[in-house]
Structure formats: structure tokens, C-alpha cells
Design a protein around this motif. Structure first.
Motif, PDB file in Angstrom:
ATOM      1  N   THR A  66      40.798  57.697  44.791  1.00  0.00           N
ATOM      2  CA  THR A  66      39.776  56.922  45.499  1.00  0.00           C
ATOM      3  C   THR A  66      40.338  55.556  45.910  1.00  0.00           C
ATOM      4  O   THR A  66      39.947  55.007  46.935  1.00  0.00           O
ATOM      5  CB  THR A  66      38.500  56.721  44.655  1.00  0.00           C
ATOM      6  OG1 THR A  66      38.873  56.379  43.340  1.00  0.00           O
ATOM      7  CG2 THR A  66      37.642  57.938  44.630  1.00  0.00           C
ATOM      8  N   THR A 122      28.344  58.725  38.604  1.00  0.00           N
ATOM      9  CA  THR A 122      28.564  59.813  39.556  1.00  0.00           C
ATOM     10  C   THR A 122      29.676  60.725  39.050  1.00  0.00           C
ATOM     11  O   THR A 122      29.547  61.948  39.024  1.00  0.00           O
ATOM     12  CB  THR A 122      28.943  59.219  40.936  1.00  0.00           C
ATOM     13  OG1 THR A 122      27.924  58.300  41.303  1.00  0.00           O
ATOM     14  CG2 THR A 122      29.076  60.286  41.994  1.00  0.00           C
ATOM     15  N   GLU A 123      30.766  60.108  38.602  1.00  0.00           N
ATOM     16  CA  GLU A 123      31.906  60.905  38.161  1.00  0.00           C
ATOM     17  C   GLU A 123      31.550  61.747  36.928  1.00  0.00           C
ATOM     18  O   GLU A 123      31.895  62.928  36.852  1.00  0.00           O
ATOM     19  CB  GLU A 123      33.092  59.983  37.844  1.00  0.00           C
ATOM     20  CG  GLU A 123      34.339  60.766  37.491  1.00  0.00           C
ATOM     21  CD  GLU A 123      35.544  59.867  37.230  1.00  0.00           C
ATOM     22  OE1 GLU A 123      35.407  58.628  37.286  1.00  0.00           O
ATOM     23  OE2 GLU A 123      36.624  60.420  36.971  1.00  0.00           O
ATOM     24  N   PHE A 131      32.335  49.398  46.258  1.00  0.00           N
ATOM     25  CA  PHE A 131      31.454  50.156  45.362  1.00  0.00           C
ATOM     26  C   PHE A 131      30.068  50.361  45.969  1.00  0.00           C
ATOM     27  O   PHE A 131      29.134  50.740  45.273  1.00  0.00           O
ATOM     28  CB  PHE A 131      31.333  49.439  44.006  1.00  0.00           C
ATOM     29  CG  PHE A 131      32.600  49.539  43.202  1.00  0.00           C
ATOM     30  CD1 PHE A 131      32.844  50.649  42.405  1.00  0.00           C
ATOM     31  CD2 PHE A 131      33.559  48.556  43.284  1.00  0.00           C
ATOM     32  CE1 PHE A 131      34.025  50.763  41.687  1.00  0.00           C
ATOM     33  CE2 PHE A 131      34.742  48.650  42.569  1.00  0.00           C
ATOM     34  CZ  PHE A 131      34.979  49.762  41.766  1.00  0.00           C
ATOM     35  N   GLY A 157      31.779  49.142  38.182  1.00  0.00           N
ATOM     36  CA  GLY A 157      32.030  50.569  38.431  1.00  0.00           C
ATOM     37  C   GLY A 157      30.960  51.471  37.850  1.00  0.00           C
ATOM     38  O   GLY A 157      31.148  52.680  37.779  1.00  0.00           O
ATOM     39  N   VAL A 159      40.518  58.030  40.008  1.00  0.00           N
ATOM     40  CA  VAL A 159      40.588  56.617  40.407  1.00  0.00           C
ATOM     41  C   VAL A 159      41.792  56.400  41.339  1.00  0.00           C
ATOM     42  O   VAL A 159      41.679  55.727  42.371  1.00  0.00           O
ATOM     43  CB  VAL A 159      40.650  55.676  39.182  1.00  0.00           C
ATOM     44  CG1 VAL A 159      40.854  54.233  39.613  1.00  0.00           C
ATOM     45  CG2 VAL A 159      39.365  55.766  38.377  1.00  0.00           C
ATOM     46  N   ARG A 199      29.898  54.273  49.984  1.00  0.00           N
ATOM     47  CA  ARG A 199      31.288  54.587  49.593  1.00  0.00           C
ATOM     48  C   ARG A 199      31.309  55.595  48.452  1.00  0.00           C
ATOM     49  O   ARG A 199      32.128  56.493  48.407  1.00  0.00           O
ATOM     50  CB  ARG A 199      32.008  53.317  49.135  1.00  0.00           C
ATOM     51  CG  ARG A 199      32.265  52.349  50.243  1.00  0.00           C
ATOM     52  CD  ARG A 199      33.603  52.670  50.906  1.00  0.00           C
ATOM     53  NE  ARG A 199      33.634  52.154  52.248  1.00  0.00           N
ATOM     54  CZ  ARG A 199      34.684  52.255  53.063  1.00  0.00           C
ATOM     55  NH1 ARG A 199      35.782  52.860  52.671  1.00  0.00           N
ATOM     56  NH2 ARG A 199      34.631  51.778  54.277  1.00  0.00           N
ATOM     57  N   ILE A 200      30.377  55.412  47.509  1.00  0.00           N
ATOM     58  CA  ILE A 200      30.345  56.301  46.340  1.00  0.00           C
ATOM     59  C   ILE A 200      30.126  57.749  46.807  1.00  0.00           C
ATOM     60  O   ILE A 200      30.674  58.696  46.237  1.00  0.00           O
ATOM     61  CB  ILE A 200      29.224  55.878  45.350  1.00  0.00           C
ATOM     62  CG1 ILE A 200      29.402  54.421  44.919  1.00  0.00           C
ATOM     63  CG2 ILE A 200      29.165  56.812  44.148  1.00  0.00           C
ATOM     64  CD1 ILE A 200      30.318  54.136  43.788  1.00  0.00           C
ATOM     65  N   PHE A 260      29.866  54.331  40.092  1.00  0.00           N
ATOM     66  CA  PHE A 260      31.033  55.208  40.212  1.00  0.00           C
ATOM     67  C   PHE A 260      31.127  56.081  38.950  1.00  0.00           C
ATOM     68  O   PHE A 260      31.295  57.308  39.028  1.00  0.00           O
ATOM     69  CB  PHE A 260      32.272  54.314  40.363  1.00  0.00           C
ATOM     70  CG  PHE A 260      33.578  55.013  40.627  1.00  0.00           C
ATOM     71  CD1 PHE A 260      34.210  55.747  39.641  1.00  0.00           C
ATOM     72  CD2 PHE A 260      34.200  54.913  41.862  1.00  0.00           C
ATOM     73  CE1 PHE A 260      35.429  56.370  39.868  1.00  0.00           C
ATOM     74  CE2 PHE A 260      35.417  55.535  42.112  1.00  0.00           C
ATOM     75  CZ  PHE A 260      36.027  56.265  41.113  1.00  0.00           C
ATOM     76  N   GLY A 309      38.707  51.857  34.704  1.00  0.00           N
ATOM     77  CA  GLY A 309      37.929  52.972  35.255  1.00  0.00           C
ATOM     78  C   GLY A 309      38.420  54.353  34.886  1.00  0.00           C
ATOM     79  O   GLY A 309      37.880  55.340  35.401  1.00  0.00           O
ATOM     80  N   TYR A 318      33.442  59.064  47.577  1.00  0.00           N
ATOM     81  CA  TYR A 318      34.251  59.257  46.367  1.00  0.00           C
ATOM     82  C   TYR A 318      33.777  60.510  45.605  1.00  0.00           C
ATOM     83  O   TYR A 318      34.566  61.192  44.964  1.00  0.00           O
ATOM     84  CB  TYR A 318      34.151  58.059  45.415  1.00  0.00           C
ATOM     85  CG  TYR A 318      34.502  56.707  46.000  1.00  0.00           C
ATOM     86  CD1 TYR A 318      35.419  56.589  47.042  1.00  0.00           C
ATOM     87  CD2 TYR A 318      33.931  55.536  45.490  1.00  0.00           C
ATOM     88  CE1 TYR A 318      35.732  55.330  47.562  1.00  0.00           C
ATOM     89  CE2 TYR A 318      34.240  54.289  46.013  1.00  0.00           C
ATOM     90  CZ  TYR A 318      35.133  54.188  47.054  1.00  0.00           C
ATOM     91  OH  TYR A 318      35.438  52.958  47.562  1.00  0.00           O
TER      92      TYR A 318
END
Ligand code: HEM
Length: 463
Positions: free
Chosen positions: A151, A400-401, A105, A394, A148, A109-110, A397, A257, A113
Motif C-alpha cells: 500500500t 479494514t485489514e 488514510f 492507521g 503495508v 484511499r482505504i 486501515f 502498522g 487498500y
């Protein structure tokens, strides 16, 4: 704020308040909030407390966290999530596993993703036709499951997992919702729904086990979450995670997630459907920030209004509307002596609608999150991702999503509520709309060079 008239329903013999809590949970926690900072209730024959004051909640989750275990809600999740991060008991084992999982995380990395999120959101938006009626909650759950799944497993090997997730997860999530507040004895009855739940759970575990085996044999770094989990090593001991532990972490991510983020997106689209003024502001921001360009990781930080919409949605509709803990030793909380084994309930839903903290608390007002106003909100009074050592791993994550998906959908579509539908709020394992039928209305020509087929090629998704 204290009221002299509000009162909780009477506790029943044996069942205590469990029935009222199951029957109308949101009314129950909201009434309890008006009764004081720490309110005694009865769950079955045992004493429990609802903690409503942000400072006391922080004491439970952060200051005195060592004196609390995760509590009754998580006992229900353990048979599915095993020893994954959500359910592993607090203490040394949790700390070690959290450090190992954290690498998946990391901010760098994000960023990767985020591009997967964008491509999958583009493919989803491209799969809709103008004037189509959609069950938007299901569309979003499918999208977040793909995100998810993709990723975690970026390679073709993961396709099978993604497909199995799409098949099994609705049954697993539905089963969790049914089980969340009911007595455990019901979960073991040989009913058709319990059988379907157990089968789906087993299928998911089998597929994940098999793919972990394939990843091990290939022994390559695919740059995805599963590769990170396999490569992670404890800095002190050099030890990594076992395959069984990796399986539990993967199932945990798939459960923790997907629906959570889909619900935030559902509720924000629900609010936008009722508030064309906010929808117009969203469209204006997306056009100013993105123009004709593809959404990049760097542009996410400039989508400030989009982010405020997400903040306000997390305030009014926190997917985890109820959180639990259990004392592991005698503690004093808000002047009340709690013996070891006492259940604590915390409701981000009722706290984040407290009129003593949030002016006009039921109004959807994204501008309360403007930099010049946000200082009025005490930090402990906004806990959709919890706080302390067990805070959501998360979170970055999910932010961002939510921003990427919302901006991507807004580029292409207006989503109008289906007239005549009454949307109710269902508080089960999570806080969900009863349904979300919406009708698509194409916006002006697709902005940017982002075409449906390009997005489809990138993600392999079909319209
Ligand atoms: C809007 C979306 C989300 C919300 C509202 C949310 C909420 C939460 C909350 C409230 C907790 C803490 C529970 C506690 O205090 O006991 C938690 C823990 C956790 N969440 Fe999330 N979550 C979201 C998205 C995600 C995502 C996208 C992932 C992973 C991909 C994830 C993985 C986890 C994990 C692994 C934990 C356990 C952390 C630990 O105990 O160390 N969550 N989440």
C-alpha cells in the motif's frame, strides 16, 4: 476495584520497580490496577505513576494532553523512527505532519487498500496445503508486512522495499522488543544482537531512501501512500514533506502498522482455535455475506460478527499493552500533584480487563460489542488505539485489514491449534503469543470464483 490484600513487589534501591515490571509485566499492571486510580511506582530512581481510571487516562491523553510529552517508551523508538509521526514531539510540528499524512488514510484511499489486502490475503491462503503445520504468527507478520509494503509502494519499484522489509523487519522488531523495557545503556553495547539490529535498520533506511529518489525522478502519482506523502501540501503555507521526513514516515508505517495488526490476527485465530462455537458463527457469516462473490469494500461493513471478534481481541490482547507519557509542567491528576518530568504509565491491557467495567472480564465474548450491549462500555475504557491528538492514524486501515484477512482466511481454512502446545502471553514492546503453531484443514470447496492462481496473478505473490 480496590483490594486490601494486593500489593506491588517491593521497590529495589536504584532500580525501583523496573525489575518486577520487566519480570512479570502483566501481573504488575494488573496488581497496580487493584490499588487505586493512580498508583505511585518507581522506575529506576525516578517517581512514576500508573494511571488506571478511564476518566483520568482520558484527562492525560485528551483533556490535558498539551501538558504531556510522549514519554519513556517513545525515547527508545526515536533512533529508528526518527521524526516520524509516532515519535515527533507533540505540538505544532506534529500537527502539521499529521495533517499532511492524513490524506493517505482518507476513507476513499482505504477502499483501494482494502482490495490490495484482499488479494494478498487470498494469495497467502492459497499458499497453504491441507494438513500443513504452520507458524501462524510468522505467516501473519509476513502478510501484514506485504500489505503495508504494497500500500505504501504499489509499483514494481517497491518490490525491493517489500523484500528488504521481509528480511530486515524481524530483526528490527525483535530488537525493539528486547530494548523496550531495559535500560538504554544496554542498547549501545557492541553485542552481536545490537550489531545485527543496527545493520538491519541501516539497510532498511538505505533502500527506502533510494526508492524515494526513484519516485521523485518519475514524478507520477501512483495512487499509493508514498505518492500521497509526496503530493501532500500544507493548506496554509503550501509546504510539503522533505525526503528525509517522508523516509521517517515510511519506516514509521512499516514498524507501527505491521506487527500490531499481525498480533491482533494471531490472537483472534488463537481464540477461534479454542472456541469452535465462535468459528462456526464466523464461517456462517462469511458465507451469508459473501456467498460466491469476491469480497468487496462494501461487503466489509456487513461482516458484523467478524468485526466483533476483532473488537473483543483488541480488548483482551491490545498490541500496545503499555503506553507512556511524561509531564512537561506541574499538573494535578486525580488529586495528586505531579512535578514536570514525571513519567505516567497507562495500560490498556489492565484497564480493558477491569472487572468494575467489564463483566466476566477474562472471558472472550464478542457479543459484548453487540449494538444493544455496547452502550454499557464507557468509551474511555477501550483504548487499543489510544485517544486524542496522538491516537493511531492507521486505525481505519487496521480495522479494514483485520476484517478482510480474517474473513478471507475463514473462507478457505479451519486453523486448528497444534495439540500439546502451551501458548504463553509475552509482554515486550507489544503483546505477543510465545508461538502459534496451527494445522490447516481445508473447508468445503473454495467458495466463489476466487482461485488461488487468480489471487497470485494479481499480487505477484508466490505460493
Ligand atoms: C491493530 C493495529 C494497531 C494498533 C493496536 C495500533 C495502536 C496504536 C497506538 C496505541 C498508538 C498511539 C500511541 C500513543 O498514544 O502515544 C498508535 C499510533 C500510531 N499508529 Fe497505530 N496501531 C495499529 C495499526 C497501525 C497501522 C496499520 C498503521 C499505519 C499503516 C499505524 C500507524 C500509526 C501511526 C503513524 C501512529 C502515530 C500517530 C500520531 O502520533 O499522530 N498503526 N497506534
Amino acid at each position: 476495584m480496590s483490594s486490601t490484600t494486593a500489593r506491588l513487589p517491593r521497590a529495589l534501591p536504584l532500580l525501583g520497580h523496573a525489575v518486577s515490571l520487566m519480570r512479570d509485566p502483566l501481573a504488575f499492571v494488573s496488581t497496580a490496577r487493584s490499588l487505586g486510580p493512580i498508583v505511585p511506582i518507581r522506575l529506576g530512581p525516578s517517581a512514576a505513576y500508573l494511571v488506571n481510571d478511564p476518566a483520568l487516562v482520558r484527562q492525560v491523553l485528551v483533556g490535558d494532553a498539551k501538558r504531556y510529552a510522549k514519554g519513556v517508551q517513545f525515547d527508545k523508538l526515536r533512533p529508528i523512527l526518527g521524526n516520524g509521526l509516532v515519535t515527533v514531539p507533540s505540538g505544532e510540528e506534529h500537527r502539521r505532519n499529521r495533517r499532511l499524512v492524513q490524506s493517505a488514510f482518507h476513507h476513499s484511499r482505504i477502499a483501494g487498500y482494502a482490495m490490495t489486502m484482499r488479494d494478498l490475503a487470498e494469495a497467502k491462503a492459497a499458499s497453504w496445503r491441507d494438513g500443513q503445520q504452520l507458524a501462524m504468527d510468522r505467516e501473519l507478520t509476513e502478510l501484514t508486512m506485504r500489505v503495508v509494503g504494497r500500500t505504501l509502494f504499489s509499483t514494481e519499484l517497491g518490490d525491493e522495499v517489500v523484500e528488504e522489509v521481509l528480511r530486515s523487519m524481524p530483526t528490527v522488531l525483535g530488537g525493539l522488543t528486547r530494548r523496550s523495557l531495559g535500560p538504554a545503556v544496554l542498547d549501545r553495547l557492541p553485542t552481536a544482537s545490537n550489531r545485527r539490529f543496527d545493520q538491519a535498520n541501516r539497510r532498511l533506511r538505505d533502500v527506502v531512501d533510494r526508492i524515494i529518489g526513484d519516485y521523485r525522478r518519475l514524478a507520477a502519482d501512483h495512487g499509493d501512500m508514498v505518492s500521497m506523502l509526496m503530493l501532500a501540501r500544507d493548506a496554509d503555507t503550501g509546504e510539503g514533506l522533505s525526503d528525509a521526513q517522508i523516509r521517517d514516515e515510511i519506516i514509521t508505517m512499516l514498524i507501527a502498522g505491521t506487527e500490531t495488526t499481525a498480533l491482533v490476527l494471531s490472537w483472534v485465530l488463537y481464540e477461534l482455535g479454542r472456541r469452535p462455537d465462535l468459528e462456526t458463527l464466523l464461517h456462517a457469516e462469511v458465507e451469508t455475506v459473501l456467498g460466491a462473490d469476491e469480497l468487496s469494500f462494501e461487503s466489509i461493513g456487513r461482516l458484523a460478527f467478524t468485526r466483533r471478534l476483532v473488537s473483543e481481541t483488541l480488548r483482551l490482547y491490545p498490541p500496545g499493552w503499555l503506553n507512556t507519557r511524561r509531564t512537561t509542567e506541574r499538573v494535578t491528576l486525580g488529586g495528586v500533584e505531579l512535578p514536570a518530568g514525571t513519567s505516567i504509565l497507562i495500560s490498556p491491557y489492565s484497564m480493558q480487563r477491569d472487572p468494575a467495567i467489564y463483566a466476566d472480564p477474562d472471558r472472550f465474548d464478542p457479543d459484548r460489542w453487540l449494538p444493544e450491549r455496547v452502550a454499557d462500555i464507557p468509551r474511555p475504557a477501550f483504548i487499543p488505539f489510544s485517544a486524542g491528538a496522538r491516537q493511531c492514524i492507521g486505525e481505519g486501515f487496521a480495522w479494514t485489514e483485520a476484517v478482510v484477512v480474517l474473513a478471507t482466511i475463514a473462507r478457505h481454512w479451519r486453523l486448528l491449534p497444534l495439540p500439546g502446545t502451551e501458548i504463553r502471553t509475552k509482554a515486550g514492546a507489544t503483546l505477543a503469543p510465545s508461538e502459534l503453531p496451527m494445522v490447516t484443514l481445508a473447508r468445503r470447496p473454495l467458495v466463489g470464483g476466487v482461485t488461488a492462481s487468480a489471487a497470485e496473478r494479481r499480487t505477484g505473490a508466490r505460493s
